[in-house]
Design a protein around this motif. Structure first.
Motif, mmCIF file in Angstrom:
data_model
loop_
_atom_site.group_PDB
_atom_site.id
_atom_site.type_symbol
_atom_site.label_atom_id
_atom_site.label_comp_id
_atom_site.label_asym_id
_atom_site.label_seq_id
_atom_site.Cartn_x
_atom_site.Cartn_y
_atom_site.Cartn_z
ATOM 1 N N UNK A 183 0.811 -1.214 0.000
ATOM 2 C CA UNK A 183 0.000 0.000 0.000
ATOM 3 C C UNK A 183 0.847 1.267 0.000
ATOM 4 N N UNK A 184 1.974 1.246 0.716
ATOM 5 C CA UNK A 184 2.743 2.475 0.958
ATOM 6 C C UNK A 184 4.232 2.294 0.700
ATOM 7 N N UNK A 185 4.591 1.432 -0.251
ATOM 8 C CA UNK A 185 6.020 1.244 -0.532
ATOM 9 C C UNK A 185 6.660 2.503 -1.089
ATOM 10 N N UNK A 186 5.838 3.434 -1.597
ATOM 11 C CA UNK A 186 6.373 4.702 -2.092
ATOM 12 C C UNK A 186 6.599 5.713 -0.967
ATOM 13 N N UNK A 187 6.422 5.263 0.275
ATOM 14 C CA UNK A 187 6.724 6.087 1.445
ATOM 15 C C UNK A 187 7.689 5.297 2.323
ATOM 16 N N UNK A 188 8.985 5.267 1.965
ATOM 17 C CA UNK A 188 9.937 4.459 2.716
ATOM 18 C C UNK A 188 9.861 4.732 4.214
ATOM 19 N N UNK A 189 9.834 3.621 4.994
ATOM 20 C CA UNK A 189 9.737 3.746 6.440
ATOM 21 C C UNK A 189 8.322 3.747 6.969
ATOM 22 N N UNK A 190 7.320 3.759 6.100
ATOM 23 C CA UNK A 190 5.931 3.756 6.567
ATOM 24 C C UNK A 190 5.675 2.475 7.365
ATOM 25 N N UNK A 191 5.018 2.557 8.527
ATOM 26 C CA UNK A 191 4.839 1.362 9.366
ATOM 27 C C UNK A 191 4.052 0.238 8.703
ATOM 28 N N UNK A 192 3.234 0.558 7.720
ATOM 29 C CA UNK A 192 2.463 -0.502 7.055
ATOM 30 C C UNK A 192 3.355 -1.454 6.274
ATOM 31 N N UNK A 193 4.555 -1.013 5.898
ATOM 32 C CA UNK A 193 5.428 -1.856 5.082
ATOM 33 C C UNK A 193 5.859 -3.082 5.867
ATOM 34 N N UNK A 194 6.372 -2.876 7.071
ATOM 35 C CA UNK A 194 6.783 -4.007 7.903
ATOM 36 C C UNK A 194 5.594 -4.881 8.259
ATOM 37 N N UNK A 195 4.442 -4.259 8.510
ATOM 38 C CA UNK A 195 3.247 -5.029 8.853
ATOM 39 C C UNK A 195 2.824 -5.916 7.684
ATOM 40 N N UNK A 196 2.868 -5.387 6.479
ATOM 41 C CA UNK A 196 2.480 -6.194 5.320
ATOM 42 C C UNK A 196 3.476 -7.319 5.063
ATOM 43 N N UNK A 197 4.743 -7.039 5.239
ATOM 44 C CA UNK A 197 5.741 -8.105 5.088
ATOM 45 C C UNK A 197 5.456 -9.259 6.037
ATOM 46 N N UNK A 198 5.090 -8.944 7.274
ATOM 47 C CA UNK A 198 4.813 -9.993 8.263
ATOM 48 C C UNK A 198 3.580 -10.802 7.868
ATOM 49 N N UNK A 199 2.515 -10.120 7.441
ATOM 50 C CA UNK A 199 1.300 -10.830 7.021
ATOM 51 C C UNK A 199 1.596 -11.713 5.817
#
Length: 402
Positions: A183-199
């Motif tokens: 959802x937010x890979x174009x915002x490096x460091x966005x907390x959703x990135x790590x959350x999506x990787x885990x899911x």
């Protein structure tokens, strides 16, 4: 150099009022630069929406030549058109609706994406009806890891996984991939990135525990390919970046990422005239000339994909200088104020390109229109012929033809 009109009749011997020059050599270079960013992963070139407005078949051919082992489309019709054009390599499409051409896709050896039980039921029925002997449906399961768009919700994932495994055991399909989308890979460091990787990792593990052995796991889009190596897995899906548009303009330009914009949009000036001070320009007279001046008429408008939201703001290179759209963009034309400079009908006006000649880029137009550069290049319409350069010396790493 070849021209393609996108279905609008043109005479090759006549001059074009406008043209979108597509540099296939630049596209091949972009593919190679992106492959270097993910050297342990395969690369999918996404050619949906007529290759983001650049022309699906020529761009698919160039991408294959540069080593793209997969192509990706949104709709099955797009994928089937590539097959009809001669492509024989791995090809994924992901946006089906109920009653879609599942059987045709299976018979064309296209990987199809499944995000819910209705789709699993339809693909298994189609697999039973497929008439190609020995052809098994190739299915990729998509999990919604947090984008909230297409993809199976995590709460329904086990049901989908077990249904897929049962269909595999019956010999109807093979699960070739498990995938998702940021959802937010174009915002490096966005907390959703790590959350999506885990899911996503949990979803892959659950699929494997159920007995599925996907060939490719993929999550990385263009921005993740450039900035998030831990998301590369077996395959990266590169879309806008292969066309030389930065997917993360706040973090770096296309040049910063080693990419070159593939499309240059230009038009021939249709009329040049002197007008007095206070002269209204275009609908609504939102622009009045501040003094006696020269106006140039550019014969493209919102019917050609020029954003009306860029009225009074869109940049254009004329005579070596940046000009700005004066007044409203109309359906077929807009005006620029040349001030004290002169021009002649037939002179070139460059709306956007890679910037080599000082011309604006697609990102400059995106800022002027309050949108993203993806939209700027994709919306250029079929009235603007695509002129292909750099077709020779395809020399690349792979070739499964288009």
């Amino acid at each position: 150099m070849t021209a393609h009109s996108g279905g609008v009749p043109t005479h090759p011997a006549l001059p074009m009022r406008a043209r979108a020059v597509v540099d296939l050599a630049a596209l091949r270079d972009n593919i190679r630069a992106l492959r270097a960013r993910a050297p342990r992963s395969e690369l999918m070139a996404v050619v949906k929406s007529d290759a983001y407005g650049h022309g699906a078949v020529p761009c698919a051919r160039a991408a294959r030549a540069a080593g793209a082992s997969w192509l990706g489309t949104a709709t099955p019709d797009e994928a089937l058109a590539l097959r009809a054009a001669g492509d024989t390599g791995r090809l994924l499409c992901w946006l089906f609706t109920p009653g879609g051409p599942w059987r045709e896709a299976i018979e064309a050896d296209i990987d199809v994406s499944v995000s819910g039980m209705w789709a699993m039921r339809e693909v298994t029925v189609a697999a039973r009806e497929a008439r190609t002997p020995g052809r098994t449906a190739r299915v990729q399961l998509k999990v919604d890891s947090g984008l909230g768009r297409n993809g199976c919700p995590p709460g329904d994932w086990l049901e989908l996984v077990h249904a897929a495994r049962a269909a595999e055991a019956e010999g109807l399909l093979k699960v070739t991939g498990v995938w998702s989308h940021f959802a937010c890979a174009d915002e490096p460091g966005h907390p959703s990135i790590a959350a999506q990787l885990a899911v996503y990792r949990d979803a892959v593990a659950a699929a494997e525990r159920a007995g599925l052995r996907p060939e490719v796991r993929h999550l990385a889009n263009s921005p993740a390919t450039l900035t998030l190596p831990e998301s590369h897995f077996d395959l990266v899906r590169t879309g806008v970046a292969i066309y030389g548009v930065s997917p993360i303009p706040d973090a770096g330009s296309a040049t910063d990422f080693g990419l070159r914009q593939v499309m240059t949009l230009s038009a021939d000036i249709a009329l040049v005239k002197r007008v007095p001070a206070g002269h209204g320009v275009s609908y609504g007279h939102q622009y009045l000339t501040p003094g006696e001046t020269t106006l140039a008429l550019i014969p493209v408008g919102y019917a050609d994909g020029i954003p009306r939201h860029a009225s009074g703001a869109g940049p254009v290179l004329v005579g070596g200088k940046w000009r700005t759209v004066a007044g409203r963009v109309a359906m077929d034309q807009f005006v620029v104020d040349l001030g004290g400079d002169s021009a002649e009908a037939g002179d070139e006006a460059v709306l956007f390109g890679p910037g080599d000649r000082g011309e604006p880029t697609a990102e400059d137009w995106a800022r002027a229109a309050g949108t993203i550069a993806y939209e700027i290049v994709t919306r250029i319409g079929s009235r603007v012929p695509r002129v292909y350069v750099g077709e020779g010396d395809e020399g690349g790493d792979a070739g499964t033809g288009v």
